[in-house]
Design an enzyme around this catalytic site. Sequence first.
Site, PDB file in Angstrom:
ATOM      1  N   LYS A  25       0.711  -1.398   0.106  1.00  0.00           N
ATOM      2  CA  LYS A  25      -0.029  -0.069   0.065  1.00  0.00           C
ATOM      3  C   LYS A  25       0.994   0.831   0.024  1.00  0.00           C
ATOM      4  O   LYS A  25       1.220   1.287   0.918  1.00  0.00           O
ATOM      5  CB  LYS A  25      -1.168   0.261   1.341  1.00  0.00           C
ATOM      6  CG  LYS A  25      -2.115   1.504   1.101  1.00  0.00           C
ATOM      7  CD  LYS A  25      -3.198   1.002   2.633  1.00  0.00           C
ATOM      8  CE  LYS A  25      -4.142   1.987   2.191  1.00  0.00           C
ATOM      9  NZ  LYS A  25      -3.621   3.158   1.347  1.00  0.00           N
ATOM     10  N   ARG A  71      -4.262   7.878  -4.901  1.00  0.00           N
ATOM     11  CA  ARG A  71      -5.395   7.442  -5.941  1.00  0.00           C
ATOM     12  C   ARG A  71      -5.018   8.208  -6.638  1.00  0.00           C
ATOM     13  O   ARG A  71      -5.708   8.690  -7.230  1.00  0.00           O
ATOM     14  CB  ARG A  71      -6.804   7.262  -5.063  1.00  0.00           C
ATOM     15  CG  ARG A  71      -6.953   5.749  -5.737  1.00  0.00           C
ATOM     16  CD  ARG A  71      -7.492   4.422  -5.469  1.00  0.00           C
ATOM     17  NE  ARG A  71      -8.031   3.001  -5.505  1.00  0.00           N
ATOM     18  CZ  ARG A  71      -8.915   3.338  -4.780  1.00  0.00           C
ATOM     19  NH1 ARG A  71      -9.242   3.694  -3.338  1.00  0.00           N
ATOM     20  NH2 ARG A  71     -10.051   2.203  -4.425  1.00  0.00           N
ATOM     21  N   ARG A  99      -9.923  10.396  -6.232  1.00  0.00           N
ATOM     22  CA  ARG A  99     -10.536   9.737  -5.746  1.00  0.00           C
ATOM     23  C   ARG A  99     -11.691  10.288  -4.936  1.00  0.00           C
ATOM     24  O   ARG A  99     -12.862   9.763  -5.413  1.00  0.00           O
ATOM     25  CB  ARG A  99      -9.979   8.672  -4.459  1.00  0.00           C
ATOM     26  CG  ARG A  99     -10.962   8.660  -3.531  1.00  0.00           C
ATOM     27  CD  ARG A  99     -10.271   8.185  -1.883  1.00  0.00           C
ATOM     28  NE  ARG A  99     -10.665   8.402  -0.783  1.00  0.00           N
ATOM     29  CZ  ARG A  99     -11.307   7.847  -0.745  1.00  0.00           C
ATOM     30  NH1 ARG A  99     -10.634   6.871   0.304  1.00  0.00           N
ATOM     31  NH2 ARG A  99     -11.677   8.407   1.224  1.00  0.00           N
ATOM     32  N   GLU A 139      -1.768   3.802  -7.803  1.00  0.00           N
ATOM     33  CA  GLU A 139      -0.976   4.950  -7.448  1.00  0.00           C
ATOM     34  C   GLU A 139       0.092   5.396  -7.261  1.00  0.00           C
ATOM     35  O   GLU A 139       0.860   4.819  -7.459  1.00  0.00           O
ATOM     36  CB  GLU A 139      -1.577   4.394  -5.700  1.00  0.00           C
ATOM     37  CG  GLU A 139      -0.386   5.050  -4.124  1.00  0.00           C
ATOM     38  CD  GLU A 139      -1.610   6.066  -3.608  1.00  0.00           C
ATOM     39  OE1 GLU A 139      -3.501   4.679  -3.450  1.00  0.00           O
ATOM     40  OE2 GLU A 139      -1.873   6.448  -2.618  1.00  0.00           O
ATOM     41  N   PHE A 184      -2.543  -0.591  -9.451  1.00  0.00           N
ATOM     42  CA  PHE A 184      -2.832  -2.477  -9.014  1.00  0.00           C
ATOM     43  C   PHE A 184      -4.616  -2.738 -10.023  1.00  0.00           C
ATOM     44  O   PHE A 184      -5.067  -2.997  -9.161  1.00  0.00           O
ATOM     45  CB  PHE A 184      -3.630  -1.929  -7.374  1.00  0.00           C
ATOM     46  CG  PHE A 184      -3.949  -0.742  -7.278  1.00  0.00           C
ATOM     47  CD1 PHE A 184      -5.533  -0.890  -7.082  1.00  0.00           C
ATOM     48  CD2 PHE A 184      -3.693   0.956  -6.755  1.00  0.00           C
ATOM     49  CE1 PHE A 184      -6.533   0.174  -6.678  1.00  0.00           C
ATOM     50  CE2 PHE A 184      -4.425   1.877  -6.123  1.00  0.00           C
ATOM     51  CZ  PHE A 184      -5.843   1.152  -6.738  1.00  0.00           C
ATOM     52  N   ARG A 188     -16.724  -2.752   1.222  1.00  0.00           N
ATOM     53  CA  ARG A 188     -17.316  -3.920   0.989  1.00  0.00           C
ATOM     54  C   ARG A 188     -16.826  -4.662   2.363  1.00  0.00           C
ATOM     55  O   ARG A 188     -15.701  -5.144   1.704  1.00  0.00           O
ATOM     56  CB  ARG A 188     -17.981  -4.458   0.302  1.00  0.00           C
ATOM     57  CG  ARG A 188     -19.055  -3.789  -0.400  1.00  0.00           C
ATOM     58  CD  ARG A 188     -20.290  -3.855  -0.882  1.00  0.00           C
ATOM     59  NE  ARG A 188     -21.534  -3.237  -1.502  1.00  0.00           N
ATOM     60  CZ  ARG A 188     -21.731  -2.173  -2.057  1.00  0.00           C
ATOM     61  NH1 ARG A 188     -20.300  -1.418  -1.809  1.00  0.00           N
ATOM     62  NH2 ARG A 188     -22.493  -1.705  -2.243  1.00  0.00           N
ATOM     63  N   LYS A 197      -7.166  -2.809   4.055  1.00  0.00           N
ATOM     64  CA  LYS A 197      -5.642  -2.511   4.300  1.00  0.00           C
ATOM     65  C   LYS A 197      -5.737  -3.085   5.629  1.00  0.00           C
ATOM     66  O   LYS A 197      -6.119  -3.077   6.433  1.00  0.00           O
ATOM     67  CB  LYS A 197      -6.043  -1.175   4.019  1.00  0.00           C
ATOM     68  CG  LYS A 197      -6.516  -0.187   4.731  1.00  0.00           C
ATOM     69  CD  LYS A 197      -6.429   1.116   4.538  1.00  0.00           C
ATOM     70  CE  LYS A 197      -8.253   2.042   5.411  1.00  0.00           C
ATOM     71  NZ  LYS A 197      -8.208   3.658   4.441  1.00  0.00           N
TER      72      LYS A 197
END
Length: 548
Positions: free
Chosen positions: A248, A253, A268, A298, A339, A413, A419
Site C-alpha cells: 500500500k 489514488r 478518488r 497509486e 493495481f 464492502r 488494508k
Amino acid sequence: MKFKELSQVFTKLSSTTKRLEMTAILEDFFKKLKCEDIGFVVQLCMGKVFPANDPKELGIANNMMIETLAITGGVSVEDVKKLWKIHGDLGETAKYVIGKKKQVTLYSNDLTLDKVKENLYKIPDMTGKGSVEKKLKIVSELLSNADPEEALYLTRIVLGSMRTGVGEGVVRDALGKAFNVTSDDIEKAYNLCTDYSYVSETLCKNPKNISNIKLKLFSPIKVMLFKKVSSVKEGFEEVGKPAIIEVKYDGMRLQIHKLGNEVRMFTRNLDEVTRQFPDAVKYIKESIKANECIIEAEMVGFNPKTDKPEPFQQLSTRIKRKYDVDKLSKDLPVKIFCFDLLMLDKKSFLDDNFEERHNKLVSIIKPNPNIMIAKGIKTDSESDAEKLFTEGIKEQEGVMFKNLKAPYQAGSRVGFGVKLKSHMTELDLVITEAYYGKGKRRDWFGSFTLSCLDPDDGKYLSIGKLGTGFSDEQFEELTKKLKPLVMKENNEKVVLTPSVVVEVEYEEIQKSPTYDSGFALRFPRLIRFRNDKKPDEIATISDVEELA
DNA sequence: TATGTCTGCCCC
DNA sequence: ATTCTGC
DNA sequence: GCAGAATGGGCAGACATA
C-alpha cells in the site's frame, strides 16, 4: 414549488434517527416531485448543490456564512459566533437570528425552489475582486426571504452538510422504493455516473432507462474502498486464501482513463488532475499498451536525485497546483503503481473477478522505472504475507489484502479487500486547549490541543489536535474534568491548565509549520486516558524528535 | 506589493 | 484520513 | 456491517486588506 415544502421534509427527516423512516419520508416526497425538480432536490437532500463529478463549488464556508448571517440578521459577527458556540450549529444559529429579525419585520412567504437554485447556481461564476461581497449578497437575499426554518436549511445547504441523517444510502433506497427499482440497480447506475441528480431524473422520466447508464470513458466512476484490519491473520480471514497481497503506497489514488493518445486522470473524489501531472500522462502514453482502458493506480512522489519516495506532504504540493507545474514535475517526479483494471477496449471488467482483472492489467503494462504494477504476491502463507508487510512498512504504508474472486465494487464492502497499516508506538501527551464541539458534540468539548514537554524550561509545546477515538461517555467525562481547568475563554476554544494526560496513537510524526513543537501527528486518535500520569511524566520534545 | 485569512463533496 | 453509533 | 457524522494535518489558490 415553495422552498417551504422542502424545509418541512427536512424537519421531518431530522425528527427520526431510523433509516427506514427517513427512507419512507423521502419515498413519499420523491413520488410527488416533478421530473425537472427531482435532480436538484436529491442533491439538496445530501447537502450538495452540485454533483461530486461537477467541478463547480460555492466557496462559502463557516466564516463567510457567519458574516452573511450577521449582515442579514442585523447583528454583529461577535454575536453570531457566540450563538454558534451555544447552538453548536450555524443552521440553528441562522434559525434563531432570522427568527429574531422576523419579529420586527414583515415576512412574506415567497421563497421558491427555483429561486434558491437560481441564486446558488450563480455563485460558482463569481470570481475576482469583489466576489466575496457578491456571494454574501446573493445568499443574504435568500435568507432575507426565508422564514426561520428555511434559514436553517439554506445555511446547511450552503455549508454542504444537512445533518439530517440522509446520505447517499438513504437517497438510494428511497429512489428505489419511489420508482420500484432495486437499490442494487440504482447503486450500480450511480457508481458509474456518480450523479444522483442524473439518476433520479432518469428514474423519474422512465425507470427502465437506468439500465442505459453504463461505464463511460473519461467519466470517472466511484472507487472501491478498503476496510482496516490489524493483523495478517485477520487480513486472510476477511478475503480468504489464497489472496493477492500488495504494497500500500503512500501517495494519491489515481483513476486513469486512456483512449489512443488522449489521457485524463481523476482523484478518488472524482476531481480531474490531468493538468497537474504532465509527467504521469507521458508515462501512461508510453507504457500502457492498450488503445482504450481505465486503470487504477497509486501515484507517489520521488526524490529525483536519490530515487527514494518522498512523504505524502511533498506530493500534495502538486495536487492542486496551477502554476509552476513543469518545474514541479522535475523537482518532484512521480511514479505510478497500477493495481486494477476497470475497462479494456470497450469491455467493462467491473464484474470480472480480481484475479482476472489483475492478469489482464499485467498483460497491458510495459513496466519501466516510472510506471509499473504495484508490488505484490499471490499467496496463502501467513509468513510470506508477514514478510511483504515488513517490507511494505519500511518505505510505504503497509499492505492490501485482495479477494481473488471479488468483482470491482465501489465503497467499502466486507470480504472484497482490506488494508493493513503500520502504526507507531503510542505517545502520552497533555491536553492544553479544548474546542467547543459541533452537532452531536454540541454539549461537550469536541476536540483538544495536545502538547509535549520541554524539560529545559518546563513549558508545554503543542503538537497537534485530537478529535477522534472518544466514546460519547468519554467526551462527557473529559468535558466535566476540563471545565474547572479553564484559564482563558474565547468563542471557539478555551485555554487549560495542563493536567489531563492522554495516550494517543498515530501513523507518523510530520514536520509542522503550525505547532509550537515544530511537529504534528498524522492521523491522531485517542487510545485511553492516563489518569495515572502527571503532566510532567509525558513525552518530551526530544522523545518526539527521536521518533520523527 | 506583501501578508493574512479562508476554502476545499481538497488530498491523505 | 480514524473512529464511534444507531439501526 | 452499513451509513452517517463527528473529528485530525497540511497544501495551493483566491481574495481581502495592510
